[in-house]
Design an enzyme around this catalytic site. Sequence first.
Site, PDB file in Angstrom:
ATOM      1  N   SER A   1       0.897  -1.145  -0.048  1.00 55.57           N
ATOM      2  CA  SER A   1      -0.009   0.041  -0.172  1.00 55.57           C
ATOM      3  C   SER A   1       0.855   1.179  -0.079  1.00 55.57           C
ATOM      4  CB  SER A   1      -0.926   0.154   1.257  1.00 55.57           C
ATOM      5  OG  SER A   1      -1.613   1.158   1.359  1.00 55.57           O
TER       6      SER A   1
ATOM      7  N   TYR B   1      -1.712  -0.493  11.077  1.00 57.74           N
ATOM      8  CA  TYR B   1      -1.870  -0.996   9.508  1.00 57.74           C
ATOM      9  C   TYR B   1      -1.014  -0.301   8.703  1.00 57.74           C
ATOM     10  CZ  TYR B   1      -3.893  -0.909   4.827  1.00 57.74           C
ATOM     11  OH  TYR B   1      -4.088  -1.118   3.629  1.00 57.74           O
TER      12      TYR B   1
END
Length: 260
Positions: A137, A150
């Site tokens: 990501s 995260y």
Amino acid sequence: MPANQLAVVTGASTGIGLELAKCCAEDGFNLVIAANEPAIQQAAAELRNSGASVEAVEADLATIEGVDKLCAAVGDRPIDALLANAGVGLGNAFLDQDFGRIRRVIDTNITGTLYLIHRAGNEMLRRNAGRILITGSIAGFMPGSFQAVYNGTKAFLDSFSFALREELRDSGITVTCLMPGATETEFFRRADMMDTKVGTEEKDDAHEVAKAGFDAMLRGESDVVTGMKNKLQTTLANVTPNEVLARQHRKMAEPGTAKQ
């Protein structure tokens, strides 16, 4: 592509994972798809309607046992493409989060993913052939205030992907990292982030993100950042102090930042 090649796709019940599985099916791969929810069966039925050969595995990929269950379903079939996409998020301030959920983010995004790649990668190494796509990501480029764990897991995956690719440089195995930005999936709802700016603003299309990652994998590329806005964001992140990045992330992810 040779007939009867096998692709394994994790986190394939919805979102980017389901779209990656569709890309595989359209390209003629046989499929083993996995997720930790019964919706994986509906995803399999949808994919079979396109004529693909699909086996669905409901397994908790945050656990060693869950990954073992997936590997048992694959059996002794060679994996031609592993699309390691399973992942979960978690919003809110770190000290307000339940540690059980924190642990689950780490176990799903890192531990389970690495265990699966280790098992599948060793099988690929014996044949000196295979493709690995890891869903990282752009979150890995910045300290994730109110999404700290995260973002940390994605920073790990982004880094790991490039390292593994270099280790396998002289082999017949390619490693590609897909690094999307905010994408229209169930992610933000499941992460309790629907009261945030990033959770409620317009997002990238999951199919376009998946197609970019799939095509990059087939070409054997090292990585792909999807979307011009995200490419610009990652470029700026490389020259922006982490303290500033953390402050900027707060404006997107702090509870209560959703547009009224």
